[in-house]
Design a protein around this motif. Structure first.
Motif, PDB file in Angstrom:
ATOM      1  N   LEU A   8      98.559  -2.626   9.247  1.00  0.00           N
ATOM      2  CA  LEU A   8      99.893  -3.209   9.420  1.00  0.00           C
ATOM      3  C   LEU A   8     100.115  -3.636  10.870  1.00  0.00           C
ATOM      4  O   LEU A   8     100.700  -4.693  11.130  1.00  0.00           O
ATOM      5  N   ALA A   9      99.659  -2.797  11.787  1.00  0.00           N
ATOM      6  CA  ALA A   9      99.806  -3.147  13.208  1.00  0.00           C
ATOM      7  C   ALA A   9      99.049  -4.436  13.525  1.00  0.00           C
ATOM      8  O   ALA A   9      99.548  -5.304  14.262  1.00  0.00           O
ATOM      9  N   LYS A  10      97.852  -4.584  12.948  1.00  0.00           N
ATOM     10  CA  LYS A  10      97.078  -5.808  13.174  1.00  0.00           C
ATOM     11  C   LYS A  10      97.792  -7.022  12.573  1.00  0.00           C
ATOM     12  O   LYS A  10      97.849  -8.095  13.187  1.00  0.00           O
ATOM     13  N   GLU A  11      98.326  -6.834  11.351  1.00  0.00           N
ATOM     14  CA  GLU A  11      99.016  -7.951  10.687  1.00  0.00           C
ATOM     15  C   GLU A  11     100.263  -8.362  11.471  1.00  0.00           C
ATOM     16  O   GLU A  11     100.521  -9.559  11.660  1.00  0.00           O
ATOM     17  N   ILE A  12     101.034  -7.368  11.900  1.00  0.00           N
ATOM     18  CA  ILE A  12     102.246  -7.682  12.669  1.00  0.00           C
ATOM     19  C   ILE A  12     101.882  -8.390  13.960  1.00  0.00           C
ATOM     20  O   ILE A  12     102.524  -9.371  14.354  1.00  0.00           O
ATOM     21  N   ALA A  13     100.842  -7.898  14.640  1.00  0.00           N
ATOM     22  CA  ALA A  13     100.401  -8.540  15.892  1.00  0.00           C
ATOM     23  C   ALA A  13      99.958  -9.980  15.636  1.00  0.00           C
ATOM     24  O   ALA A  13     100.240 -10.881  16.439  1.00  0.00           O
ATOM     25  N   ALA A  14      99.271 -10.204  14.495  1.00  0.00           N
ATOM     26  CA  ALA A  14      98.824 -11.562  14.166  1.00  0.00           C
ATOM     27  C   ALA A  14     100.014 -12.483  13.903  1.00  0.00           C
ATOM     28  O   ALA A  14     100.035 -13.639  14.359  1.00  0.00           O
ATOM     29  N   HIS A  15     101.010 -11.970  13.165  1.00  0.00           N
ATOM     30  CA  HIS A  15     102.206 -12.775  12.892  1.00  0.00           C
ATOM     31  C   HIS A  15     102.950 -13.098  14.188  1.00  0.00           C
ATOM     32  O   HIS A  15     103.413 -14.236  14.384  1.00  0.00           O
ATOM     33  N   GLU A  16     103.072 -12.103  15.044  1.00  0.00           N
ATOM     34  CA  GLU A  16     103.769 -12.327  16.315  1.00  0.00           C
ATOM     35  C   GLU A  16     103.001 -13.315  17.201  1.00  0.00           C
ATOM     36  O   GLU A  16     103.611 -14.142  17.894  1.00  0.00           O
ATOM     37  N   ALA A  17     101.663 -13.222  17.173  1.00  0.00           N
ATOM     38  CA  ALA A  17     100.856 -14.169  17.942  1.00  0.00           C
ATOM     39  C   ALA A  17     101.027 -15.590  17.409  1.00  0.00           C
ATOM     40  O   ALA A  17     101.115 -16.556  18.183  1.00  0.00           O
ATOM     41  N   THR A  18     101.109 -15.703  16.070  1.00  0.00           N
ATOM     42  CA  THR A  18     101.342 -17.021  15.468  1.00  0.00           C
ATOM     43  C   THR A  18     102.687 -17.578  15.893  1.00  0.00           C
ATOM     44  O   THR A  18     102.814 -18.780  16.195  1.00  0.00           O
ATOM     45  N   LEU A  19     103.701 -16.720  15.922  1.00  0.00           N
ATOM     46  CA  LEU A  19     105.025 -17.158  16.363  1.00  0.00           C
ATOM     47  C   LEU A  19     105.002 -17.610  17.822  1.00  0.00           C
ATOM     48  O   LEU A  19     105.616 -18.628  18.175  1.00  0.00           O
ATOM     49  N   GLU A  20     104.292 -16.869  18.661  1.00  0.00           N
ATOM     50  CA  GLU A  20     104.208 -17.248  20.083  1.00  0.00           C
ATOM     51  C   GLU A  20     103.507 -18.599  20.246  1.00  0.00           C
ATOM     52  O   GLU A  20     103.964 -19.456  21.019  1.00  0.00           O
ATOM     53  N   LYS A  21     102.401 -18.783  19.518  1.00  0.00           N
ATOM     54  CA  LYS A  21     101.694 -20.064  19.589  1.00  0.00           C
ATOM     55  C   LYS A  21     102.570 -21.203  19.075  1.00  0.00           C
ATOM     56  O   LYS A  21     102.580 -22.297  19.641  1.00  0.00           O
ATOM     57  N   ALA A  22     103.283 -20.922  17.972  1.00  0.00           N
ATOM     58  CA  ALA A  22     104.166 -21.949  17.413  1.00  0.00           C
ATOM     59  C   ALA A  22     105.277 -22.300  18.397  1.00  0.00           C
ATOM     60  O   ALA A  22     105.652 -23.474  18.529  1.00  0.00           O
ATOM     61  N   ASP A  23     105.799 -21.287  19.099  1.00  0.00           N
ATOM     62  CA  ASP A  23     106.840 -21.544  20.098  1.00  0.00           C
ATOM     63  C   ASP A  23     106.314 -22.436  21.224  1.00  0.00           C
ATOM     64  O   ASP A  23     106.982 -23.391  21.645  1.00  0.00           O
TER      65      ASP A  23
END
Length: 288
Positions: A118-133
């Protein structure tokens, strides 16, 4: 002891013999001091009564001992049954707890593994959001620059077109309107080249070099006769305005699509992050 001539013991010796005979009875009498005796009875009766009392006492004590022994047997049996039941229950509890410990350990390992994922998945989602931003910020900046440039181009060409149409003056090749138009033509010359003939481009070059050449004797540009140089230049400028407006509309539409996609991505990823965090909270509670 010496015997007299008559064949009898002396009186003193006879008394001593009697005392020796009754010594055991005296001892028995001493053991029953608590019992009240009738001193008027004969010695034999006293002994009988004493023995009867002792027998009754012994029988009572024997009965009491038997009752105590039975009670002890019952207590031992009950205690043994209780201990056996306790041992059985303890053994069953140990087995149950052993199973629970194994299950808890297995569940703990599974929860730890799930929390790590879950920690890896959350980190991946947050990284995607940062890249998208970052990407969207760059897209917005580029759109702002492009739309600003297109609007400036449209304004510059529109002013020149208005001059050609006789609604304003172009005093010299160095006028601000002509200078801006030159910059636009140079920047977008490849586009103009694909949409105009060589003769039209040469005419446009002549116009940029000396706008007054098209209005000699008038002092200002005005529409010449149909098919004349001024009309040709006006047509080219209008085509440029139309192209720039189309490009601006396409830029706006594309930016709208990008913004919509970005917002959809942010919503989806934010929901996934929130769901993941809720799962983390739940599983951490189970792990405690």
């Amino acid at each position: 002891p010496a015997v007299s001539a008559t064949g009898r013991l002396p009186v003193a010796d006879a008394r001593t013999l009697k005392m020796m005979r009754w010594a055991p009875l005296a001892a028995l009498a001493a053991l029953g001091l608590a019992r009240k005796l009738d001193y008027h009875e004969s010695p034999l009766a006293k002994v009988v009564h004493l023995l009867e009392g002792m027998e009754a006492d012994l029988s009572k004590e024997a009965a009491e001992d038997e009752a105590t022994n039975e009670e002890m047997k019952r207590w031992c049996k009950t205690s043994e049954e209780n201990q056996t039941s306790l041992i059985t229950d303890s053994t069953s509890l140990i087995e149950t707890q052993t199973v629970v410990v194994k299950e808890s350990t297995a569940m703990g390992d599974r929860l730890t593994w799930e929390l790590r994922n879950l920690a890896k998945e959350i980190a991946a989602h947050e990284a995607t959001l940062e890249k998208a931003d970052v990407l969207r910020r760059d897209q917005r900046e580029k759109f702002a620059e492009d739309s600003k440039s297109l609007k400036e181009n449209i304004d510059a060409v529109a002013q020149a077109l208005a001059a050609v149409n006789g609604s304003s003056f172009l005093q010299s090749p160095e006028s601000p309107a002509v200078t801006r138009l030159k910059e636009v033509v140079m920047k977008h010359y490849d586009m103009i080249k694909t949409k105009s003939s060589r003769a039209d481009r040469m005419l446009l070059d002549d116009f940029l070099k000396d706008p007054g050449h098209f209005t000699k004797g008038l002092g200002f540009l005005q529409k010449a006769q149909v098919g004349g140089p001024a009309e040709t230049v006006a047509g080219m400028l209008q085509a440029m305005v139309d192209d720039f407006q189309i490009d601006l509309k396409e830029e706006q539409d594309e930016d709208g699509k990008l913004e919509k996609s970005y917002q959809a991505l942010v919503t989806a990823k934010s929901q996934e992050v929130s769901a993941g965090q809720e799962q983390v909270t739940l599983k951490e509670g189970l792990l405690m």
